[in-house]
Design a protein around this motif. Structure first.
Motif, PDB file in Angstrom:
ATOM      1  N   HIS A 231       0.764  -1.184   0.182  1.00  0.00           N
ATOM      2  CA  HIS A 231      -0.220  -0.002  -0.102  1.00  0.00           C
ATOM      3  C   HIS A 231       0.999   1.262   0.031  1.00  0.00           C
ATOM      4  O   HIS A 231       2.110   1.317   0.588  1.00  0.00           O
ATOM      5  CB  HIS A 231      -0.810  -0.166   1.161  1.00  0.00           C
ATOM      6  N   LEU A 232       0.491   2.243  -0.573  1.00  0.00           N
ATOM      7  CA  LEU A 232       1.137   3.729  -0.912  1.00  0.00           C
ATOM      8  C   LEU A 232       0.796   4.205   0.659  1.00  0.00           C
ATOM      9  O   LEU A 232       0.074   4.256   1.364  1.00  0.00           O
ATOM     10  CB  LEU A 232       0.772   4.435  -2.009  1.00  0.00           C
TER      11      LEU A 232
ATOM     12  N   ALA B  19       6.398  10.097  -1.135  1.00  0.00           N
ATOM     13  CA  ALA B  19       5.745   9.422  -1.048  1.00  0.00           C
ATOM     14  C   ALA B  19       6.511   8.009  -0.870  1.00  0.00           C
ATOM     15  O   ALA B  19       7.544   7.858  -1.085  1.00  0.00           O
ATOM     16  CB  ALA B  19       5.039   8.750  -2.413  1.00  0.00           C
TER      17      ALA B  19
ATOM     18  N   GLU C 243       6.014   3.375   0.166  1.00  0.00           N
ATOM     19  CA  GLU C 243       5.117   2.094  -0.009  1.00  0.00           C
ATOM     20  C   GLU C 243       5.455   0.994   1.071  1.00  0.00           C
ATOM     21  O   GLU C 243       7.089   0.869   1.271  1.00  0.00           O
ATOM     22  CB  GLU C 243       5.084   1.703  -1.587  1.00  0.00           C
TER      23      GLU C 243
ATOM     24  N   SER D 235      -2.883   2.752  -4.516  1.00  0.00           N
ATOM     25  CA  SER D 235      -1.726   1.756  -4.063  1.00  0.00           C
ATOM     26  C   SER D 235      -1.196   1.180  -5.572  1.00  0.00           C
ATOM     27  O   SER D 235      -1.324   1.567  -6.435  1.00  0.00           O
ATOM     28  CB  SER D 235      -2.313   0.441  -3.385  1.00  0.00           C
TER      29      SER D 235
ATOM     30  N   VAL E 160       2.333   2.090  -8.664  1.00  0.00           N
ATOM     31  CA  VAL E 160       3.358   2.712  -7.880  1.00  0.00           C
ATOM     32  C   VAL E 160       4.447   2.727  -8.853  1.00  0.00           C
ATOM     33  O   VAL E 160       5.078   3.736  -8.945  1.00  0.00           O
ATOM     34  CB  VAL E 160       3.587   2.142  -6.557  1.00  0.00           C
TER      35      VAL E 160
END
Length: 1184
Positions: free
Chosen positions: A1021-1022, A1073, A1075, A1130, A1152
């Protein structure tokens, strides 16, 4: 004229000292020197270092002289040194070893007046016939021309070479004290000293300088009684001068006065220079270890003024006419100039190549203050520039050659300039005559030279020594036409060897006083034989051996099986003897050491003389003697080589037929060297020596004037007809010389001059040599070589004009024959043929097939055949631009173009006239510098599913690029090489794998590496962050790794997830960002796929719940609290979807990576790391 003398305080350490002397010598580049290229303005310190072999007396004393003057000499070779053109005919690279500055009396070479270095040994140190060449005029010794123009050759380290102490097979040994005794001859003569003839001499001891082991001597000049002598104590441990004394004599060396108080009692002097245009001007250099200063005198060394320097002088170059103009080269590759004889200095240029600077030549260059120099651009590139003495700004610089040249290749010699440009590993040699445009030198087509050395440029032609592709130790001699462009073979397989300082030693000797006469040693069937020519290399023959030996016994030596062979090594010092000597003032007389037999040997060497220019020879000594000329060659002086003290020398007044013994001192003296009065009429000499190893310098002045009865009158002269085995016509004329009768014992004096009358001869075939493209056959005729097209000689012809059509012959340069067969062999003038263009060539000025984006590219267009004046040239640059010129001559300086985009361009040149056209094509690679690469790869991949790996470049377009991939952990696996920037791979095993990619663009290779975690199942998941994190994100790989660890710790702390089940990575770019990846617990889900999925879903819910409640926070720095959120989007790694895996997870991973790649294109990456193990890879088209 100076010489520098070295002594060893104790004879027991003589050999040890000599080894140190040799080790201190500087390693210079290969050079070729010449008589004709000595303009009289380029002088430097001569260092004469002595080595001995005390083998059998029959072979004589073997001593090598290492000179660092205009005729540098080798410790190993006894041949003509070929010095490649430098700051003068052959300037040395004065103590310059890389960036390290070493200043000592052994490794500093200068361009000052000639000096000689003598060694104070417990052995005789006078030059022997096989080592030195006595002459008053250094410009008449031999053809010793500079090559440096043409190639860069670095000498082998002297420190690794053992001194060559002899030539025979006798074992080398030291001279013990018991051997240091008088010879039997000296003992016998001691009892009859009242009866033996004695020379008028006086002895002076340099009291207080017994510890000094070096000396530099300068005789002010002709008609001057002043002699300067600088003695020094050189400390070999400190590698510097620690003491010095300056002595001056005003009575031809009878007495000396010490001048230390006048230069400063504590001043340590290291070098002595004299202006070649005004011998009254003296320059002394202090030891830079103590202070860097100059002391200048304008009254022959009587008084001095001191001037400070802010740089170290390594070499000097005096102007040929202006006595106060000097160029100085420093240790940091800077060139300085002075127009006030060193009182003030001005920087001329930086990054100047050693020994690659030259004064302008009157009548050829536009102004006298012009300087030719080579400046370094990069390791493999240099520029030939000219600039003004007092103003060398960019606006005033000239660039005579369009483009870069090879480093250390510029030679400016007489009216010629030479440079070298290497293309595709092969050198191209260019020549400019009379400062005209540069033209490639035309050697026979398949010569394919490995090395080329310019030997001579006198008489308006070039002599070059060329080592061809199939030669290793020999050279072929080629001679040019007056333009210096077209070359024909003169002699094959001339012997050569490498000198002590890396200079090529070629066995070629030009006889002084007789134009066109040379001697050369040629290797034939592994045997070295001596040949002679009287017409500049047109014809060569062996030397007839003497008919009788020294004792009158007949010598059975029949040509061609047996002949006389000579050692052609000349002295580095113009005032000591070499193994061959001739003088302009004594035409026809040659003294040389050698041997008779089937080949040249170094054993059983005798001394021979000829009085008729090599037609007949006589043996004068059967052991080693130094032979020097007196009174313009009217008398000869011989000094025996022996390790014992001597007090006798021998004189001959009849061209060596009879010799008389004279004593020059009452007590035997260990002789270290001899200095003669400057000029051809030498009648006063100074012998340097010592009585014992602890004694001071003993300077013995000998005045030979007392042994002559009277001054010569006309009745004392006779005429002598020059001939070659009875043929009187040589070089197109009959020459008759006026020379002294052998029976006359009189002084010719300073007013004597050589007189010669000549009469013309009819031309014969022997007056012509083969022209370029023609070869001499067995019948003596010249015919075209198989590769040569006779029509090509008219390639520069213009319709309506005429050209000289070769008959296959051209007259030997300086040959003055008339009529006879001249019309038959001389090139005929014909109308230029009307022909279509042929042989069009298109190259870049640098000889390269690549260019840099935005840089000026110069294209050169050459036309071999056709009417250049009526042939238009169109150059299509391949990028939509083209230029047309009306004729070839309008683009002699090249066609310039700038490319604005990277790519491979097809450049086409078209030559066209009314009869046809010709095209030439060049494919040019235009590139730009590759600055950075980034390997784009997923952080986690699914086992056995395809993964995309992409190398992203910055800038994205750099030209032709090669990608080299190492994928997986197998170190023995061969790399995958692609031309595309993307590959697709699968990984068959779980675990961490590495992927490494190297990108090669031009001369640049960059690398990036990534780690990829391979698993069967996972969730991801991001993550997003509070905005304050962006303010502290430098967007570098190290920062992303550190923050990833902090986020992982925060997630574990907030949720209790096991460390080995969680992976976190920060994505490149802004906004920040990240992950996270959840991995199954092996203990719970091993072998149970359904539990793995459920377990991962449960863990994912726990993490997302903590993120949504803002439970995950970390402190970046005091006062900066960052909150971690669950992003709405995501991503998943680049994998193929399948029913066996979570479709949503794969979609998330795919998203992503796409976002990450887009972010990278916007933002420039600084660093990454990775690596992998693979089972299968395939190339994918790189998206641009």
């Amino acid at each position: 004229m100076e010489r520098e003398v070295s002594f060893c305080p104790k004879w027991q350490s003589a050999l040890w000292v000599l080894l140190f002397i040799v080790s201190c010598l500087y390693i210079a580049e290969a050079e070729i020197t010449c008589r004709s290229c000595q303009p009289g303005n380029k002088w430097r310190v001569q260092e004469l270092l002595l080595k001995f072999d005390t083998s059998e007396p029959a072979t004589g004393l073997k001593r090598e002289v290492f000179g660092n003057g205009n005729r540098a000499e080798s410790a190993k070779s006894r041949r003509l040194p070929c010095e490649a053109g430098s700051a003068e005919c052959a300037p040395d690279r004065a103590g310059y070893v890389g960036s390290k500055l070493k200043r000592s009396t052994d490794n500093l070479r200068t361009e000052g007046e000639r000096y000689e270095l003598l060694s104070k040994e417990m052995k005789v140190s006078l030059g022997k016939m096989s080592d030195q060449h006595e002459t008053g005029d250094s410009e008449t010794s031999a053809v010793r021309h500079r090559e440096r123009a043409i190639r860069n050759k670095v000498g082998t380290g002297v420190q690794d070479q053992a001194p060559a102490e002899g030539t025979g097979s006798a074992a080398r040994r030291r001279v013990t004290r018991s051997e240091l005794r008088w010879s039997g001859e000296e003992r016998r003569s001691a009892g009859t000293r009242q009866e033996e003839p004695k020379l008028n001499s006086s002895t002076f001891a340099l009291t207080g300088d017994s510890s000094h082991n070096q000396a530099m001597v300068h005789w002010s000049g002709q008609n001057s009684s002043v002699i300067l002598m600088l003695t020094k104590l050189f400390d070999f441990n400190l590698n510097s001068v620690t003491e010095s004394s300056l002595w001056r004599s005003t009575d031809y060396g009878a007495t000396y006065q010490k001048l230390n108080d006048k230069v400063g009692a504590k001043t340590i002097l290291s070098y002595l220079y004299v202006s070649p245009n005004n011998k009254r001007k003296i320059m002394l250099l202090t030891d830079p270890e103590v202070e860097s200063s100059l002391l200048i005198s304008s009254d022959e060394g009587a008084t001095y003024q001191k001037y400070r320097l802010n740089f170290y002088i390594l070499s000097l170059l005096f102007h040929p006419e202006q006595e106060d103009w000097i160029l100085a080269y420093s240790h940091d590759q800077k060139l300085y100039s002075s127009v006030e004889f060193g009182r003030r200095w001005q920087l001329v240029h930086e990054r100047v190549a050693p020994n690659r600077f030259y004064w302008s030549k009157m009548g050829l260059d536009k102004e006298p203050g012009l300087i030719h120099l080579e400046t370094s651009i990069s390791e493999g590139q240099a520029l030939y520039v000219t600039c003004k003495l007092q103003n060398c700004s960019d606006a005033n610089k000239g660039k005579p050659f369009p483009g870069y040249i090879d480093p250390n290749s510029l030679v400016v010699q007489d009216e010629y300039v030479f440079v070298q440009v290497s293309t595709a590993g092969r050198p191209i040699y260019y020549v400019s005559a009379k400062r005209d445009v540069f033209t490639p030198m035309k050697l026979p087509k398949y010569t394919l030279p490995k090395e080329l050395h310019v030997i001579s440029t006198d008489e308006n032609r070039v002599v070059a020594a060329v080592q061809e592709w199939n030669q290793n130790e020999t050279y072929n001699l080629y001679v040019s036409d007056t333009s210096g462009v077209y070359y024909s073979l003169a002699l094959e397989n001339v012997v050569s060897s490498m000198g002590l300082e890396g200079n090529v030693m070629v066995d070629l000797y030009e006889v002084a006083g007789i134009k066109g006469m040379f001697l050369a040693n040629k290797k034939t069937d592994s045997q070295v034989k001596t040949y002679i020519t009287y017409n500049r290399g047109r014809d060569w023959r062996l030397l007839q051996a003497p008919s009788k030996d020294l004792r009158g016994n007949s010598i059975h030596c029949v040509l061609p099986y047996c002949s006389l062979h000579l050692h052609l090594h000349v002295s580095a010092n113009p005032y000591t003897s070499g193994n061959i000597a001739s003088r302009d003032s004594a035409p026809g007389i040659i003294v040389a050491s050698g041997s008779t037999g089937s080949e040249l040997t170094t054993s059983n060497v005798s001394v021979f003389i000829t009085s008729d220019a090599g037609n007949t020879w006589r043996q004068i000594f059967d052991e080693e003697y130094a032979v020097l000329y007196l009174d313009q060659g009217g008398a000869l002086v011989a000094i025996r080589h022996t390790p014992l003290p001597i007090r006798h020398l021998w004189l001959s007044f009849d061209e060596g037929r009879q010799w008389n013994k004279y004593s020059f001192t009452n007590s035997p003296l260990f002789v270290d060297g001899v200095l003669g009065e400057p000029g051809e009429e030498t009648l006063i000499m100074t012998i340097f020596g010592h009585v014992s190893h602890r004694s001071e310098w003993q300077l013995v002045k000998i005045d030979f004037r007392s042994i002559f009865n009277r001054r010569c009158t006309e009745a004392d002269y006779q005429t002598w007809h020059l001939h070659n085995q009875g043929e009187p016509c040589l070089m197109g004329v009959k020459r008759i010389y006026r020379k002294l009768k052998p029976t006359s014992r009189c002084v010719m004096g300073k007013t004597y001059s050589v007189t010669m009358t000549s009469g013309p001869c009819d031309c014969t075939e022997a007056d012509f040599e083969c022209d370029y493209g023609y070869e001499r056959r067995s019948d003596g005729k010249c015919s075209p070589a198989f590769w040569f097209h006779t029509s090509s000689m008219s390639r520069s012809c213009t319709t309506g004009m005429t050209f000289l059509n070769s008959t296959g012959y051209r007259k030997v340069v300086s040959n003055n024959c008339t009529a006879g067969v001249s019309a038959e062999y001389t090139a005929r003038r014909q109308q230029c043929p009307v022909q279509a263009p042929r042989g069009l060539h298109l190259v870049t000025s640098e000889g390269s097939l690549s260019a840099t984006l935005g840089a000026n590219v110069t294209f050169l267009v050459f036309l071999e055949e056709g009417d250049g004046a009526r042939t238009s040239i169109t150059v299509d640059f391949g990028d939509g631009h083209a230029l047309t010129y009306s004729n070839v001559s309008s683009i002699e300086d090249g066609v310039k173009h700038i490319y604005k985009a990277v790519g491979i361009y097809r450049v086409i040149a078209t030559g066209e006239n009314s009869l046809g056209s010709e095209t030439a094509t060049l494919y040019l690679h235009v590139t730009c510098q590759l600055e950075y690469i980034h390997l784009s790869a997923p952080f986690v991949a699914v086992r056995n599913k395809e993964v995309n790996l992409t190398a992203v470049l910055w800038p994205s377009q750099v030209g032709t690029v090669t990608y080299i991939w190492w994928i997986g952990n197998n170190t023995e696996q061969q790399p995958v090489i692609t031309l595309e920037g993307s590959v697709a791979c699968t990984f068959s095993r779980e675990g961490v794998n590495t992927v490494t990619v190297q990108v090669s663009a031009g001369n640049t290779i960059l690398q990036d590496r990534k780690s990829i975690a391979v698993h069967e199942y996972f969730r991801s998941h991001l993550l997003a962050f509070s905005s304050n994190l962006d303010e502290h994100n430098p967007d570098v790989a190290e920062w992303r790794l550190d923050v990833s660890r902090v986020i992982k710790s925060s997630l574990i702390q907030a949720t209790g997830v096991k460390e080995d089940q969680l992976l976190v990575t920060i994505l490149p770019g802004l906004p920040t960002a990240a992950e996270f990846f959840l991995l199954p617990d092996k203990q719970i889900t091993e072998g149970k796929p359904e539990k793995s999925s459920a377990h991962l879903d449960q863990l994912s819910e726990v993490l997302l719940s903590a993120l949504n409640q803002n439970l995950v926070q970390f402190t970046l720095k005091p006062g900066v609290q960052v909150t971690v959120y669950a992003a709405h989007l995501s991503a998943a790694p680049l994998v193929d979807t399948s029913e066996n895996h979570s479709g949503s997870a794969m979609l998330m991973l795919l998203s992503v990576v796409v976002v990450g790649l887009a972010v990278f294109i916007i933002y420039k990456f600084k660093r990454s790391q990775a690596s992998t193990s693979m089972r299968r890879c395939r190339t994918k088209k790189n998206k641009k």
